[in-house]
Design a protein around this motif. Structure first.
Motif, short mmCIF file in Angstrom:
data_model
loop_
_atom_site.label_atom_id
_atom_site.label_comp_id
_atom_site.label_asym_id
_atom_site.label_seq_id
_atom_site.Cartn_x
_atom_site.Cartn_y
_atom_site.Cartn_z
N THR B 326 -19.51 -49.71 14.76
CA THR B 326 -18.11 -49.45 14.49
C THR B 326 -17.68 -48.72 13.13
O THR B 326 -17.04 -47.58 13.26
N LEU B 327 -18.11 -49.39 12.18
CA LEU B 327 -17.74 -48.94 11.01
C LEU B 327 -18.41 -47.31 10.60
O LEU B 327 -17.85 -46.51 10.09
N LEU B 328 -19.66 -47.21 11.07
CA LEU B 328 -20.44 -46.10 10.66
C LEU B 328 -19.61 -44.99 11.71
O LEU B 328 -19.34 -43.80 10.96
N ASP B 329 -19.37 -45.12 12.71
CA ASP B 329 -18.74 -44.04 13.52
C ASP B 329 -17.23 -43.77 12.99
O ASP B 329 -17.06 -42.70 12.84
N HIS B 330 -16.46 -44.88 12.57
CA HIS B 330 -15.19 -44.72 12.06
C HIS B 330 -15.36 -43.83 10.66
O HIS B 330 -14.46 -42.94 10.57
N PHE B 331 -16.18 -44.13 9.83
CA PHE B 331 -16.43 -43.51 8.61
C PHE B 331 -16.68 -41.90 8.59
O PHE B 331 -16.65 -41.05 7.92
N LEU B 332 -17.58 -41.90 9.87
CA LEU B 332 -18.28 -40.47 10.00
C LEU B 332 -17.07 -39.54 10.37
O LEU B 332 -16.82 -38.30 9.95
N ARG B 333 -16.14 -40.39 11.25
CA ARG B 333 -15.00 -39.40 11.79
C ARG B 333 -14.30 -38.90 10.56
O ARG B 333 -13.93 -37.59 10.48
N ASN B 341 -16.50 -31.00 8.05
CA ASN B 341 -17.55 -30.72 8.65
C ASN B 341 -17.60 -30.78 10.19
O ASN B 341 -16.36 -31.34 10.65
N ARG B 342 -18.78 -30.43 10.82
CA ARG B 342 -18.62 -30.62 12.20
C ARG B 342 -19.57 -31.53 12.82
O ARG B 342 -20.28 -31.58 13.69
N ILE B 343 -19.94 -32.70 11.81
CA ILE B 343 -20.83 -33.59 12.38
C ILE B 343 -20.65 -34.58 13.02
O ILE B 343 -19.28 -34.90 13.17
N LYS B 344 -21.14 -34.77 14.59
CA LYS B 344 -20.68 -35.52 15.55
C LYS B 344 -21.25 -36.93 15.31
O LYS B 344 -20.61 -38.07 15.77
N SER B 345 -22.57 -36.83 15.11
CA SER B 345 -23.30 -38.27 15.27
C SER B 345 -24.31 -38.55 14.43
O SER B 345 -24.68 -37.66 13.49
N PHE B 346 -24.98 -39.61 14.52
CA PHE B 346 -26.09 -40.02 13.98
C PHE B 346 -27.36 -39.99 14.66
O PHE B 346 -26.99 -40.32 16.05
N SER B 347 -28.39 -39.62 13.97
CA SER B 347 -29.55 -39.49 15.16
C SER B 347 -29.98 -40.88 15.40
O SER B 347 -29.88 -41.83 14.56
N PRO B 348 -30.71 -41.21 16.59
CA PRO B 348 -30.92 -42.72 16.90
C PRO B 348 -31.82 -43.27 15.73
O PRO B 348 -31.69 -44.39 15.52
N THR B 381 -25.83 -33.42 13.37
CA THR B 381 -26.27 -34.57 13.41
C THR B 381 -27.00 -35.20 12.28
O THR B 381 -27.84 -34.45 11.61
N ILE B 382 -26.51 -36.32 11.70
CA ILE B 382 -26.92 -36.86 10.59
C ILE B 382 -28.57 -37.31 10.92
O ILE B 382 -28.80 -38.33 11.89
N LYS B 407 -25.95 -51.91 19.21
CA LYS B 407 -25.23 -50.64 19.00
C LYS B 407 -24.02 -50.57 19.97
O LYS B 407 -23.98 -51.68 20.75
N ASP B 408 -23.21 -49.63 19.88
CA ASP B 408 -22.21 -49.40 20.95
C ASP B 408 -22.39 -49.40 22.15
O ASP B 408 -22.18 -50.20 23.34
#
Lengths: 121, 468
Positions: B326-333, B341-348, B381-382, B407-408
């Motif tokens: 949750t925190l990863l997604d929150h801070f990414l946003r 930036n247009r970064i949407k997600s982390f790679s698996p 994507t990171i 994971k979520d």
């Protein structure tokens, strides 16, 4: 050598870091003499733009007015010394900073009304 | 003009009324300006909001002291006229504590009997309270700036409204980077003191002599260099909350003074024998073991008892692994928005590594890692290559868990399980590919799907790792 940046509003330190229209940069040698100085007009007032400029210019000290903690911590993390909440003329602030006598929250502005008539609270 | 304007209203009673004393008790920030917009008076509420005292502010142009954004984008005072005597605007200020505070400002003309302009009066309302009311819906997973879905953090969230409604001292303990300051601010915002100031002091950041003046204030001439009166943080926090961070670093002499304040709620500025009554709720935070410090004689037992009325322990991130995703997604946003930036997600794969890391620096370290990734990543994507190098190095040092945190989204069972016997990331990746190929019975397309990669990525990685 220290390299100082001051966000400007006219000849004074801009009250807000994020809204400063200009920035003054001074290079001070070991004899406490300003050996190089210039003023840059910012294309857009923004804290991000200023932070980028501070890192690109390898600034070692920033003298500014109000700055958000996020940007303050970022600059400190990048090893930039930040003296904030300073009110008054940029030249006076730089003079004091070179002598090591400038502290955060300093009010260097001449008051337009004599201070002794200040109301007691 | 200023004297009669600020100090006295004549005619309410046979005696004269001190306007400044009345205005000081008003729970809305008030500033009185002369006709040239120099500050004549600032009431106590506004002193707390901006962080500068009335005497410091006196005679300074308002834009330098109040630091409003509208000082740069059309001052509302310029819109005032005899026909339009009052204007209300939404703006924000940056105060001495480096907080950006949204405010509602009402500006009005001050006129004499002949309608001559004497000056201006402005009121400042802190609208953070109103804004937080609007976001109550999000509180299931989010409390103020704190985020979490783990049972440990949910327990804290559930206790918080009850704690906020009391006025007792609170002691927050927890490792560095767990969010002690955020929790204190959340308590303040949920309390009846929310409209008052929230003032923070780091007890470990200043030497003892300076800290005393910073906390309790000083009188002009109290010591060399004391050229003007200073209010001190206790007085700035009047009607609000004072957070003392790193309370374990508070020198013993100041511990006595703090204890005395907690007893009688009176502060004595340095160089003054006259006490000032202030109404402040004290919240203390530390990452140290205060009980141990008491045993060693470095912290006063009676102060610990006084602060320890309500105790909140924030668990380290490694004990609430459900929150990492949750925190990863929150801070990414947040970071993507901040850095545009247009970064949407982390790679698996990147997410698996991040979920497996133990985060000794807790949430602060996680946020810094995400910030690094967002700065380095140029795509949307990171990937693993965008993670800080030390994450890879630390895989060997036992700082990773043997299995990633949950994971979520419900994905297929994790292929990548990081074990400490892998010498480096290259070996781990090789092993991942082998396991996926075995599961896919040799089909590269299926193996790529299991790994969450494209076929060409798998082919490129196999070639690089020398897998035939």
């Amino acid at each position: 050598m220290i390299k100082i940046l001051v966000p400007l509003l006219g000849d004074d330190i801009a009250p807000r870091f994020d809204l400063a229209p200009e920035a003054y940069i001074a290079l001070v040698d070991d004899n406490q003499k300003i050996v190089e100085e210039r003023t840059i007009v910012l294309s857009e007032a923004s804290a991000e733009t200023l932070c980028r400029m501070i890192l690109d210019e390898r600034i070692t000290m920033v003298i500014c007015g109000g700055i958000e903690d996020e940007y303050y911590q970022y600059l400190v993390w990048k090893k930039v010394s930040v003296v904030d909440s300073v009110i008054g003329s940029s030249s006076k602030a730089i003079e004091l900073a070179i002598k090591g006598a400038l502290s955060p929250g300093s009010i260097l502005m001449e008051r337009s009304i004599p201070q002794k008539s200040a109301p007691s609270t | 003009m200023s004297g009669s304007l600020v100090n006295e209203i004549v005619g309410i009673d046979s005696s004269r009324l001190s306007t400044s004393r009345v205005l000081d008790e008003v729970p809305i920030g008030i500033v009185i300006l002369d006709s040239k917009q120099n500050i004549l008076f600032v009431n106590r509420t506004l002193e707390s909001l901006i962080g500068f005292g009335c005497e410091e502010s006196y005679g300074i142009p308002c834009s330098y002291m109040l630091k409003c954004n509208h000082c740069f984008h059309g001052c509302p005072l310029k819109q005032l006229s005899l026909e339009n005597r009052s204007v209300t605007t939404e703006s924000n200020i940056i105060n001495r504590n480096r907080e950006k505070i949204p405010v509602r400002i009402t500006s009005s003309l001050l006129l004499d009997q002949d309608d001559e302009v004497l000056g201006f009066i402005e009121t400042f309302e802190d609208v953070r309270v109103l804004e937080s009311e609007c976001t109550k819906v999000e509180r299931v997973l989010k409390l103020d700036d704190m985020i979490g879905r783990s049972p440990q953090i949910q327990r804290v969230f559930q206790m918080l409204p009850v704690i906020a409604q009391t006025d007792s001292s609170v002691l927050i303990t927890g490792q560095t980077g767990t969010g002690k300051d955020l929790l204190a601010e959340a308590i303040h915002k949920a309390s009846v003191r929310a409209k008052g100031p929230f003032v923070k002091v780091n007890c470990g950041a200043l030497p003892e002599t300076l800290l005393e003046s910073e906390l309790f204030g000083h009188q002009k001439g109290a010591f060399t260099g004391a050229v003007e009166n200073r209010l001190g943080r206790f007085r700035l926090a009047h009607n609000g909350t004072l957070l003392l961070t790193e309370i374990g670093d508070l020198p013993l002499t100041l511990q006595v003074k703090l204890l005395s304040f907690l007893d009688d709620k009176v502060v004595y500025p340095l160089g003054s024998s006259k006490g000032v009554h202030v109404d402040v709720r004290v919240i203390a935070a530390t990452n140290r073991n205060l009980e141990e410090m008491v045993r060693q004689g470095r912290f006063r037992r009676d102060l610990l008892f006084r602060l320890n009325v309500i105790r909140l322990e924030l668990p380290p991130l490694c004990e609430r692994k459900e929150d990492i995703s949750t925190l990863l997604d929150h801070f990414l946003r947040i970071m993507s928005l901040r850095f545009k930036n247009r970064i949407k997600s982390f790679s698996p794969e990147a997410r698996d590594i991040l979920l497996s890391f133990r985060y000794p620096g807790n949430v602060r370290e996680l946020r810094n890692i995400v910030e690094y990734c967002v700065n380095v990543c140029e795509g949307d994507t990171i990937e693993v290559s965008h993670l800080p190098a030390y994450l890879m190095e630390k895989q060997d040092s036992g700082i990773f868990d043997s299995a990633p945190a949950s994971k979520d989204d419900d994905e297929s069972e994790p292929v990548a399980v990081f074990k400490l016997d892998y010498p480096n990331w290259r070996a781990a990746e090789k092993k991942m590919i082998f396991e996926a190929m075995i599961k896919a019975k040799g089909s590269r397309s299926k193996a790529a799907a299991i790994l969450g990669w494209g076929r060409s990525t798998l082919w490129r990685k196999m070639k690089r790792l020398g897998i035939e």
